[in-house]
Structures are given as C-alpha cells and as structure tokens.
Design an enzyme around this catalytic site. Structure first.
Site, PDB file in Angstrom:
ATOM      1  N   SER A  14      19.450 -23.609  56.325  1.00  0.00           N
ATOM      2  CA  SER A  14      20.388 -24.486  55.629  1.00  0.00           C
ATOM      3  C   SER A  14      21.801 -24.414  56.202  1.00  0.00           C
ATOM      4  CB  SER A  14      20.410 -24.148  54.136  1.00  0.00           C
ATOM      5  OG  SER A  14      20.685 -22.777  53.922  1.00  0.00           O
ATOM      6  N   ARG A  35      12.445 -22.518  65.958  1.00  0.00           N
ATOM      7  CA  ARG A  35      11.144 -22.083  66.470  1.00  0.00           C
ATOM      8  C   ARG A  35      10.035 -23.094  66.205  1.00  0.00           C
ATOM      9  NH1 ARG A  35      10.436 -15.785  64.568  1.00  0.00           N
ATOM     10  NH2 ARG A  35      11.485 -14.791  66.322  1.00  0.00           N
ATOM     11  N   LYS A 108      24.893 -13.383  57.515  1.00  0.00           N
ATOM     12  CA  LYS A 108      25.506 -12.356  56.675  1.00  0.00           C
ATOM     13  C   LYS A 108      24.459 -11.305  56.316  1.00  0.00           C
ATOM     14  CE  LYS A 108      28.787 -15.714  54.795  1.00  0.00           C
ATOM     15  NZ  LYS A 108      29.216 -16.477  53.603  1.00  0.00           N
ATOM     16  N   GLY A 136      32.724 -16.643  54.940  1.00  0.00           N
ATOM     17  CA  GLY A 136      33.596 -17.085  53.860  1.00  0.00           C
ATOM     18  C   GLY A 136      32.783 -17.665  52.727  1.00  0.00           C
ATOM     19  N   LYS A 191      28.388  -8.611  49.963  1.00  0.00           N
ATOM     20  CA  LYS A 191      28.463  -9.362  48.703  1.00  0.00           C
ATOM     21  C   LYS A 191      27.110  -9.901  48.271  1.00  0.00           C
ATOM     22  CE  LYS A 191      28.009 -13.317  50.958  1.00  0.00           C
ATOM     23  NZ  LYS A 191      26.990 -14.355  50.742  1.00  0.00           N
ATOM     24  N   ASP A 244      34.304 -15.028  49.089  1.00  0.00           N
ATOM     25  CA  ASP A 244      32.850 -15.130  49.236  1.00  0.00           C
ATOM     26  C   ASP A 244      32.138 -14.477  48.056  1.00  0.00           C
ATOM     27  OD1 ASP A 244      30.475 -15.823  50.416  1.00  0.00           O
ATOM     28  OD2 ASP A 244      30.658 -14.486  52.127  1.00  0.00           O
TER      29      ASP A 244
END
Length: 341
Positions: A14, A35, A108, A136, A191, A244
């Site tokens: 996404s 892929r 992340k 962010g 986070k 974030d």
C-alpha cells in the site's frame, strides 16, 4: 525538477503504491517492482492495486514491473518498500547493482535476527550506496487520497535529502529533512508496537484518559530506549516520533491498530493477522524489542505487558493489574534536569 532517469519503487504494497503515485503525479517516470506477475498485470490492465489500495487509480506514469535486475540498472533513485523480513533476501543477490544508487527505505521495521534497521541492512548489503529513510505520520490510503500530509527524509547525505524533497514534495505532501537517520527510523519502527496496544484498548471500550495515557507513556518508553541506543531525543518530538505515534495509535486505518483491535475483540494473534491480509510490522518488532530492552536494561513496561499477552499466556486483566500496581516512576525522565536546580 524532473528526474532524467526513471525512479524505482521496490514493493507492491500500500505505501509503496502511494509513493509511486505521488512521484508520477509530480511528473516522474516510475518503475514499481513487485514479485507477483499477476499483481503487476492487474495494475497494468486495471490501473488499480486491488489487494492493497482498492479504489485508488494508479497514475499512467507508474509502470508495474517484475524484473528487479533491469529495474535497478535503469534507476538511480530507489525507494525501498519491502517487508523487513524480505528486504535482505531480495536485495542481497543484487548488491553490485546497488553501488552508487540512492536508496531510501520506506519500511518501518527491525530485522529479527540482528536488530538492524532497514537502512542499516541496506548499508551492509551495499556499502557504496547512498542511504536515507522516509518516515512520519503517513497512512498509505490518506497519502493516496491526497490528504494534507507531512513526512521526514533523514540522511547525513544532504544532497540525497534535497533530491527526495524535490521529487516528492507537492501540493498535498510536504517533505521535511533531518540528519538523524537512526532516530527517525527507530521511531517509525517502535511506534508499531504501541499501535497494537491502542487498538486493543479501543476494542475493549477504554476511555479517552486511558488512550491519552497509553500514547504519552509510549512516547516516554520509545524515547528512553532510543536514547539508550544513541538517538537524539528531540527527534521523537517531531513528525517521525510523536507525529507518527499519534496517527498510528488513533486511526483504524493503521494496520497495527487493526491487529490490536481484532485482538481486543477476542481473536487469536494468528486470526488477527490473517484478517488483516497485510504485513503488520509491530508483531515482529515486539518480539525483538522485548528481548533487546531486557538485554540493555531499559524499562519498557508496555512492551513487556503486550509481549506477556501475546506470547506468554497472560490475560489482559492480569497485565493491567501489574502495570497499575507497579511503582510510579518519573514522568519525563529522558531530558536532563540539571538546568532546573
């Protein structure tokens, strides 16, 4: 400024798709590598990524591709949006092709076996590449729907930061720069754990006081750990830290929040992740963060509590009782108080 060569986005999820669209809307030719040939063909034919961003039209300048070697050869600037569990295995075989490239991680997460952040893995694979991270309060669907959004590109390489700002900055997407690559990236990874806790709290009907307590104590834990690891605590007061954290712990659009919400409804961890249908980095991060915090002696009660629920057979009520009965600590304990004496 339009890049003379196409820009690569590696990953068909996404956020990778949202960034590819942003780049294309800013006038750049984009090669989005994935892929799955069927996914690439679906995007090529229908101009939509139905699995990850259903209903969002993909810009004509985004070309879905499956040849990674050709993509790396053609592009100098590459945004890396691969899951943390796959990044090394996907890119290591092409290490020679990465020399001299500008590699910007969008992921992340933390590698389970090594506790390395994604930019550190990129640096290890391609020591001659120029490395940065983008992080962010950036929910993929909101970025794709042109909600007003800000982010941070972080690198000690000022020219890399300027290049990323030039290609991504637009009327709805603002890009700030930072030299604290480690702190920016660590905040983005940590986070995710607390978003799972926040989702559970909402599903269980806990009040606004509770949610506020969770977010602020999460920020204290994150910063305490980050300082121990050598990050700048001020980074955690910016977009990549508290910014974030707030959006990820407050929005049902957050993948990790969704996992927590499902857990709060009584689903097992396996069923919650299956229902999500995407990677929730917070689950993997929780395991390695709990072990690392114990190893370095950093007090992280929320992390320990969530780990006890998911992996140690404790109930939520048991963990809540332990947390509330624990000896109170200082509120903000990562800033020197020497100037207040």
């Amino acid at each position: 400024m339009t890049e003379q060569r196409p820009i690569a986005v590696l990953g068909g999820g996404s956020f990778g798709t949202a960034v590819a669209n942003l780049l294309a809307e800013n006038g750049h030719a984009v090669r989005q590598w994935m892929r799955d040939p069927e996914q690439a063909e679906a995007i090529r034919v229908h101009r939509e990524n139905p699995r990850y961003l259903k209903g969002i039209k993909i810009h004509p300048a985004v070309e879905p591709v499956t040849d990674l070697l050709e993509t790396l050869t053609a592009c100098d600037l590459c945004f890396v949006a691969l899951p943390s569990s796959a990044l090394r295995s996907v890119l290591a075989p092409h290490a020679e092709r990465l020399a001299g490239k500008l590699l910007v991680s969008l992921t992340k997460g933390i590698e389970a076996q090594t506790f390395k952040l994604m930019s550190e893995i990129l640096e290890e694979i391609a020591p001659q590449a120029r490395i940065g991270v983008l992080s962010g309060p950036n929910l993929a669907r909101e970025v794709a729907e042109h909600a007003l959004t800000a982010t941070v590109v972080a690198s000690e390489d000022e020219e890399l930061c300027e290049r990323v700002q030039a290609v991504l900055h637009g009327r709805t997407f603002r890009v700030y720069a930072s030299s604290d690559r480690f702190g920016v990236e660590l905040g983005g990874a940590l986070k995710n754990v607390y978003a799972i806790i926040a989702g559970m709290a909402v599903a269980l009907g806990m009040g606004e006081n509770t949610k506020s307590m969770l977010i602020t104590r999460a920020l204290a834990e994150m910063t305490r750990f980050a300082v121990n690891q050598g990050a700048n605590p001020m980074t955690f007061l910016g977009l990549a830290g508290v910014g974030d954290l707030i959006v990820t712990c407050s929005s049902p659009k957050s993948r990790n929040y969704q996992v927590g919400f499902a857990l709060g409804q009584g689903l097992s961890l396996e069923d919650a992740v299956t229902r999500l249908g995407e990677v929730a980095e917070g689950v993997n991060t929780l395991k390695v963060l709990k072990a690392k915090a114990q190893e370095v002696g950093v007090y992280m009660p929320l992390v320990a509590g969530l780990h006890a629920i998911l992996f140690e057979g404790r109930t939520l009520n048991q963990v809540i009782e332990l947390l509330m009965r624990a000896e109170p600590k200082t509120d903000v304990d990562f800033i020197s108080t020497s100037g207040f004496n």
